[in-house]
Design a protein around this motif. Sequence first.
Motif, PDB file in Angstrom:
ATOM      1  N   GLY A  23       2.171 -10.871  14.127  1.00 51.38           N
ATOM      2  CA  GLY A  23       3.584 -10.623  13.891  1.00 51.38           C
ATOM      3  C   GLY A  23       3.838  -9.138  14.036  1.00 51.38           C
ATOM      4  O   GLY A  23       2.988  -8.380  14.507  1.00 51.38           O
ATOM      5  N   THR A  24       5.035  -8.708  13.627  1.00 49.99           N
ATOM      6  CA  THR A  24       5.356  -7.291  13.643  1.00 49.99           C
ATOM      7  C   THR A  24       5.881  -6.886  12.279  1.00 49.99           C
ATOM      8  O   THR A  24       6.674  -7.604  11.666  1.00 49.99           O
ATOM      9  CB  THR A  24       6.410  -6.944  14.717  1.00 49.99           C
ATOM     10  N   ALA A  25       5.411  -5.755  11.803  1.00 48.93           N
ATOM     11  CA  ALA A  25       5.850  -5.231  10.519  1.00 48.93           C
ATOM     12  C   ALA A  25       6.156  -3.750  10.668  1.00 48.93           C
ATOM     13  O   ALA A  25       5.453  -3.029  11.375  1.00 48.93           O
ATOM     14  CB  ALA A  25       4.770  -5.437   9.459  1.00 48.93           C
ATOM     15  N   LYS A  26       7.230  -3.331  10.022  1.00 51.51           N
ATOM     16  CA  LYS A  26       7.584  -1.910  10.009  1.00 51.51           C
ATOM     17  C   LYS A  26       7.457  -1.407   8.578  1.00 51.51           C
ATOM     18  O   LYS A  26       7.953  -2.017   7.643  1.00 51.51           O
ATOM     19  CB  LYS A  26       9.008  -1.698  10.512  1.00 51.51           C
ATOM     20  N   PHE A  27       6.764  -0.291   8.430  1.00 49.68           N
ATOM     21  CA  PHE A  27       6.663   0.405   7.159  1.00 49.68           C
ATOM     22  C   PHE A  27       7.575   1.618   7.238  1.00 49.68           C
ATOM     23  O   PHE A  27       7.386   2.469   8.112  1.00 49.68           O
ATOM     24  CB  PHE A  27       5.226   0.880   6.897  1.00 49.68           C
ATOM     25  N   VAL A  28       8.542   1.703   6.344  1.00 46.12           N
ATOM     26  CA  VAL A  28       9.433   2.853   6.286  1.00 46.12           C
ATOM     27  C   VAL A  28       9.005   3.701   5.096  1.00 46.12           C
ATOM     28  O   VAL A  28       9.144   3.284   3.949  1.00 46.12           O
ATOM     29  CB  VAL A  28      10.912   2.427   6.146  1.00 46.12           C
ATOM     30  N   LEU A  29       8.439   4.868   5.396  1.00 40.58           N
ATOM     31  CA  LEU A  29       8.029   5.816   4.369  1.00 40.58           C
ATOM     32  C   LEU A  29       9.210   6.744   4.143  1.00 40.58           C
ATOM     33  O   LEU A  29       9.504   7.596   4.988  1.00 40.58           O
ATOM     34  CB  LEU A  29       6.795   6.605   4.808  1.00 40.58           C
ATOM     35  N   GLU A  30       9.905   6.533   3.039  1.00 44.40           N
ATOM     36  CA  GLU A  30      11.156   7.240   2.784  1.00 44.40           C
ATOM     37  C   GLU A  30      10.961   8.753   2.903  1.00 44.40           C
ATOM     38  O   GLU A  30      10.074   9.318   2.281  1.00 44.40           O
ATOM     39  CB  GLU A  30      11.704   6.859   1.417  1.00 44.40           C
ATOM     40  N   LEU A  35       6.334   3.487  10.675  1.00 39.01           N
ATOM     41  CA  LEU A  35       5.201   3.075  11.492  1.00 39.01           C
ATOM     42  C   LEU A  35       5.236   1.575  11.654  1.00 39.01           C
ATOM     43  O   LEU A  35       5.834   0.861  10.853  1.00 39.01           O
ATOM     44  CB  LEU A  35       3.868   3.552  10.908  1.00 39.01           C
ATOM     45  N   MET A  36       4.643   1.117  12.732  1.00 39.38           N
ATOM     46  CA  MET A  36       4.636  -0.300  13.082  1.00 39.38           C
ATOM     47  C   MET A  36       3.221  -0.851  13.038  1.00 39.38           C
ATOM     48  O   MET A  36       2.261  -0.143  13.341  1.00 39.38           O
ATOM     49  CB  MET A  36       5.177  -0.490  14.507  1.00 39.38           C
ATOM     50  N   VAL A  37       3.128  -2.137  12.685  1.00 37.60           N
ATOM     51  CA  VAL A  37       1.855  -2.857  12.732  1.00 37.60           C
ATOM     52  C   VAL A  37       2.106  -4.137  13.514  1.00 37.60           C
ATOM     53  O   VAL A  37       3.068  -4.869  13.244  1.00 37.60           O
ATOM     54  CB  VAL A  37       1.335  -3.196  11.318  1.00 37.60           C
ATOM     55  N   ASP A  38       1.241  -4.400  14.499  1.00 38.23           N
ATOM     56  CA  ASP A  38       1.340  -5.630  15.284  1.00 38.23           C
ATOM     57  C   ASP A  38      -0.056  -6.023  15.758  1.00 38.23           C
ATOM     58  O   ASP A  38      -1.048  -5.551  15.199  1.00 38.23           O
ATOM     59  CB  ASP A  38       2.325  -5.473  16.442  1.00 38.23           C
ATOM     60  N   SER A  39      -0.123  -6.859  16.761  1.00 35.92           N
ATOM     61  CA  SER A  39      -1.422  -7.353  17.224  1.00 35.92           C
ATOM     62  C   SER A  39      -2.315  -6.241  17.769  1.00 35.92           C
ATOM     63  O   SER A  39      -3.529  -6.402  17.847  1.00 35.92           O
ATOM     64  CB  SER A  39      -1.231  -8.434  18.291  1.00 35.92           C
ATOM     65  N   SER A  40      -1.731  -5.094  18.106  1.00 36.80           N
ATOM     66  CA  SER A  40      -2.508  -3.961  18.625  1.00 36.80           C
ATOM     67  C   SER A  40      -2.979  -3.018  17.522  1.00 36.80           C
ATOM     68  O   SER A  40      -3.716  -2.083  17.789  1.00 36.80           O
ATOM     69  CB  SER A  40      -1.667  -3.161  19.623  1.00 36.80           C
ATOM     70  N   ALA A  45       5.989   4.498  15.000  1.00 45.27           N
ATOM     71  CA  ALA A  45       7.094   3.984  15.812  1.00 45.27           C
ATOM     72  C   ALA A  45       8.192   3.501  14.873  1.00 45.27           C
ATOM     73  O   ALA A  45       7.979   3.328  13.677  1.00 45.27           O
ATOM     74  CB  ALA A  45       6.625   2.842  16.711  1.00 45.27           C
ATOM     75  N   ASP A  46       9.355   3.276  15.451  1.00 46.66           N
ATOM     76  CA  ASP A  46      10.495   2.733  14.709  1.00 46.66           C
ATOM     77  C   ASP A  46      11.161   1.703  15.613  1.00 46.66           C
ATOM     78  O   ASP A  46      12.012   2.044  16.429  1.00 46.66           O
ATOM     79  CB  ASP A  46      11.465   3.852  14.337  1.00 46.66           C
ATOM     80  N   ALA A  55       9.285   2.014   1.058  1.00 47.12           N
ATOM     81  CA  ALA A  55       8.849   2.587  -0.214  1.00 47.12           C
ATOM     82  C   ALA A  55       8.650   4.083  -0.048  1.00 47.12           C
ATOM     83  O   ALA A  55       8.655   4.617   1.065  1.00 47.12           O
ATOM     84  CB  ALA A  55       7.549   1.940  -0.687  1.00 47.12           C
ATOM     85  N   GLU A  56       8.442   4.751  -1.161  1.00 49.75           N
ATOM     86  CA  GLU A  56       8.072   6.163  -1.154  1.00 49.75           C
ATOM     87  C   GLU A  56       6.672   6.290  -0.556  1.00 49.75           C
ATOM     88  O   GLU A  56       5.846   5.387  -0.706  1.00 49.75           O
ATOM     89  CB  GLU A  56       8.060   6.717  -2.582  1.00 49.75           C
ATOM     90  N   PRO A  57       6.379   7.402   0.104  1.00 53.00           N
ATOM     91  CA  PRO A  57       5.042   7.593   0.674  1.00 53.00           C
ATOM     92  C   PRO A  57       3.920   7.429  -0.354  1.00 53.00           C
ATOM     93  O   PRO A  57       2.867   6.866  -0.048  1.00 53.00           O
ATOM     94  CB  PRO A  57       5.080   9.024   1.222  1.00 53.00           C
ATOM     95  N   GLU A  58       4.159   7.882  -1.584  1.00 52.08           N
ATOM     96  CA  GLU A  58       3.129   7.777  -2.627  1.00 52.08           C
ATOM     97  C   GLU A  58       2.805   6.317  -2.946  1.00 52.08           C
ATOM     98  O   GLU A  58       1.646   5.973  -3.206  1.00 52.08           O
ATOM     99  CB  GLU A  58       3.575   8.499  -3.903  1.00 52.08           C
ATOM    100  N   THR A  59       3.821   5.467  -2.929  1.00 47.26           N
ATOM    101  CA  THR A  59       3.603   4.039  -3.194  1.00 47.26           C
ATOM    102  C   THR A  59       2.746   3.427  -2.103  1.00 47.26           C
ATOM    103  O   THR A  59       1.782   2.700  -2.387  1.00 47.26           O
ATOM    104  CB  THR A  59       4.954   3.297  -3.306  1.00 47.26           C
ATOM    105  N   PHE A  60       3.068   3.728  -0.832  1.00 45.26           N
ATOM    106  CA  PHE A  60       2.247   3.199   0.263  1.00 45.26           C
ATOM    107  C   PHE A  60       0.821   3.740   0.178  1.00 45.26           C
ATOM    108  O   PHE A  60      -0.132   3.010   0.426  1.00 45.26           O
ATOM    109  CB  PHE A  60       2.861   3.531   1.622  1.00 45.26           C
TER     110      PHE A  60
END
Length: 96
Positions: A23-30, A35-40, A45-46, A55-60
Amino acid sequence: MSDTLTTAVAALNEKLDGEGFDGTAKFVLEGDGSLMVDSSGARIADEDADVTLTAEPETFQQIFDGELNPTNAFMAGKLTIDGDMGAAMRLATLLG
């Protein structure tokens, strides 16, 4: 490119262990970007995604380090999820 994003991409790719994500997931570090996560794997990226986690960067950082369970972060209001909850659950299993 922020050092936080570069570190997050490296941590995610280590967690994924070359497997990628179904699948595709986007992490938004406030305040830092996305950044994106996918099969690669993970990359800075956005783009549109099946699920967006914000979430806040510290949470991630705590999630990537294994110090904070993604489900607990969501329940505590530290992590917001928009989109496919099934994809979010699969991602939480990979990160856990």
